[in-house]
Design a protein around this motif. Sequence first.
Motif, PDB file in Angstrom:
ATOM      1  N   UNK A  43      99.977 -27.826  77.220  1.00  0.00           N
ATOM      2  CA  UNK A  43     100.219 -28.719  76.094  1.00  0.00           C
ATOM      3  C   UNK A  43      99.930 -30.158  76.477  1.00  0.00           C
ATOM      4  N   UNK A  44     100.241 -30.531  77.720  1.00  0.00           N
ATOM      5  CA  UNK A  44      99.945 -31.881  78.191  1.00  0.00           C
ATOM      6  C   UNK A  44      98.445 -32.109  78.216  1.00  0.00           C
ATOM      7  N   UNK A  45      97.709 -31.146  78.762  1.00  0.00           N
ATOM      8  CA  UNK A  45      96.258 -31.278  78.843  1.00  0.00           C
ATOM      9  C   UNK A  45      95.618 -31.246  77.464  1.00  0.00           C
ATOM     10  N   UNK A  46      96.125 -30.391  76.595  1.00  0.00           N
ATOM     11  CA  UNK A  46      95.586 -30.340  75.238  1.00  0.00           C
ATOM     12  C   UNK A  46      95.853 -31.636  74.485  1.00  0.00           C
ATOM     13  N   UNK A  47      96.997 -32.217  74.715  1.00  0.00           N
ATOM     14  CA  UNK A  47      97.318 -33.489  74.079  1.00  0.00           C
ATOM     15  C   UNK A  47      96.336 -34.577  74.512  1.00  0.00           C
ATOM     16  N   UNK A  48      96.024 -34.618  75.797  1.00  0.00           N
ATOM     17  CA  UNK A  48      95.070 -35.611  76.296  1.00  0.00           C
ATOM     18  C   UNK A  48      93.682 -35.351  75.719  1.00  0.00           C
ATOM     19  N   UNK A  49      93.269 -34.074  75.690  1.00  0.00           N
ATOM     20  CA  UNK A  49      91.959 -33.755  75.109  1.00  0.00           C
ATOM     21  C   UNK A  49      91.910 -34.145  73.645  1.00  0.00           C
ATOM     22  N   UNK A  84      86.181 -51.274  71.790  1.00  0.00           N
ATOM     23  CA  UNK A  84      86.917 -51.737  72.971  1.00  0.00           C
ATOM     24  C   UNK A  84      88.392 -51.335  72.936  1.00  0.00           C
ATOM     25  N   UNK A  85      89.125 -51.559  71.841  1.00  0.00           N
ATOM     26  CA  UNK A  85      90.532 -51.132  71.855  1.00  0.00           C
ATOM     27  C   UNK A  85      90.705 -49.615  71.933  1.00  0.00           C
ATOM     28  N   UNK A  86      89.785 -48.881  71.331  1.00  0.00           N
ATOM     29  CA  UNK A  86      89.884 -47.423  71.383  1.00  0.00           C
ATOM     30  C   UNK A  86      89.713 -46.947  72.828  1.00  0.00           C
ATOM     31  N   UNK A  87      88.701 -47.463  73.513  1.00  0.00           N
ATOM     32  CA  UNK A  87      88.482 -47.079  74.902  1.00  0.00           C
ATOM     33  C   UNK A  87      89.659 -47.512  75.773  1.00  0.00           C
ATOM     34  N   UNK A  88      90.222 -48.678  75.493  1.00  0.00           N
ATOM     35  CA  UNK A  88      91.367 -49.160  76.259  1.00  0.00           C
ATOM     36  C   UNK A  88      92.577 -48.263  76.045  1.00  0.00           C
ATOM     37  N   UNK A  89      92.815 -47.861  74.804  1.00  0.00           N
ATOM     38  CA  UNK A  89      93.962 -46.985  74.527  1.00  0.00           C
ATOM     39  C   UNK A  89      93.813 -45.629  75.203  1.00  0.00           C
ATOM     40  N   UNK A  90      92.604 -45.078  75.193  1.00  0.00           N
ATOM     41  CA  UNK A  90      92.384 -43.783  75.851  1.00  0.00           C
ATOM     42  C   UNK A  90      92.604 -43.913  77.353  1.00  0.00           C
ATOM     43  N   UNK A  91      92.081 -44.983  77.950  1.00  0.00           N
ATOM     44  CA  UNK A  91      92.263 -45.195  79.386  1.00  0.00           C
ATOM     45  C   UNK A  91      93.738 -45.410  79.721  1.00  0.00           C
ATOM     46  N   UNK A  92      94.448 -46.167  78.890  1.00  0.00           N
ATOM     47  CA  UNK A  92      95.875 -46.407  79.128  1.00  0.00           C
ATOM     48  C   UNK A  92      96.666 -45.109  79.006  1.00  0.00           C
ATOM     49  N   UNK A  93      96.348 -44.304  78.005  1.00  0.00           N
ATOM     50  CA  UNK A  93      97.045 -43.028  77.833  1.00  0.00           C
ATOM     51  C   UNK A  93      96.815 -42.131  79.041  1.00  0.00           C
ATOM     52  N   UNK A  94      95.583 -42.103  79.525  1.00  0.00           N
ATOM     53  CA  UNK A  94      95.276 -41.288  80.697  1.00  0.00           C
ATOM     54  C   UNK A  94      96.042 -41.800  81.919  1.00  0.00           C
ATOM     55  N   UNK A  95      96.050 -43.096  82.121  1.00  0.00           N
ATOM     56  CA  UNK A  95      96.753 -43.669  83.269  1.00  0.00           C
ATOM     57  C   UNK A  95      98.241 -43.399  83.225  1.00  0.00           C
ATOM     58  N   UNK A  96      98.833 -43.549  82.057  1.00  0.00           N
ATOM     59  CA  UNK A  96     100.269 -43.311  81.917  1.00  0.00           C
ATOM     60  C   UNK A  96     100.601 -41.836  82.131  1.00  0.00           C
ATOM     61  N   UNK A  97      99.817 -40.952  81.531  1.00  0.00           N
ATOM     62  CA  UNK A  97     100.101 -39.522  81.701  1.00  0.00           C
ATOM     63  C   UNK A  97      99.890 -39.093  83.150  1.00  0.00           C
ATOM     64  N   UNK A  98      98.900 -39.673  83.825  1.00  0.00           N
ATOM     65  CA  UNK A  98      98.686 -39.357  85.237  1.00  0.00           C
ATOM     66  C   UNK A  98      99.859 -39.847  86.083  1.00  0.00           C
ATOM     67  N   UNK A  99     100.341 -41.051  85.812  1.00  0.00           N
ATOM     68  CA  UNK A  99     101.484 -41.588  86.561  1.00  0.00           C
ATOM     69  C   UNK A  99     102.727 -40.740  86.341  1.00  0.00           C
ATOM     70  N   UNK A 100     102.965 -40.312  85.106  1.00  0.00           N
ATOM     71  CA  UNK A 100     104.126 -39.471  84.824  1.00  0.00           C
ATOM     72  C   UNK A 100     104.014 -38.125  85.534  1.00  0.00           C
TER      73      UNK A 100
END
Length: 166
Positions: A43-49, A84-100
């Motif tokens: 579910x985590x991976x599907x959410x990111x995808x 630019x904001x879309x790419x930033x949000x995707x990168x931020x979401x990935x970084x946060x989920x990776x840190x968690x």
Amino acid sequence: MSDAYTRPIETELMEDPGLGNAPESEAAPTAQPAPADAPHAWSRDLRFMLVVLTAIVVLFLAFALLIAFSPTGEAISALAIIAAPIATMVAAYYGISLALRQVRDAREAAEAAEARARAAEASARESDSWAAQMESGLRVAVAKLRSAGQNTRDVERAAGTPDEFF
């Protein structure tokens, strides 16, 4: 050091059946990943995808609108402002989920290490108890041999004890 990081005392270890201190019939199974962990990871991976696919679709629509309504300099600037904001949000979401995920994995590793440390402490206590019993038995045997007038030098050498041990 706070109380949160101290190890439990012996009575707490005896109450925890998951550490092998309970009889065989009452012992909990060893720590295996629960079958429910796999769907959670999916579910985590599907959410990111889903987030990435949504961002790609939005950018595709933006490019389609740009092509449909004449690619001028202002349109390209507007697309950059949207992308630019879309790419930033995707990168931020990935970084946060990776840190968690890393924090969760570290916590699980720490819990497993703590369980191994508790098991090692219990094993060390059992070894100390066994060694004390063997020492007591050896002392009794040497005392009986001496009282019978027998030489105990061979027994002492076989036990590997120093000369002044008995």
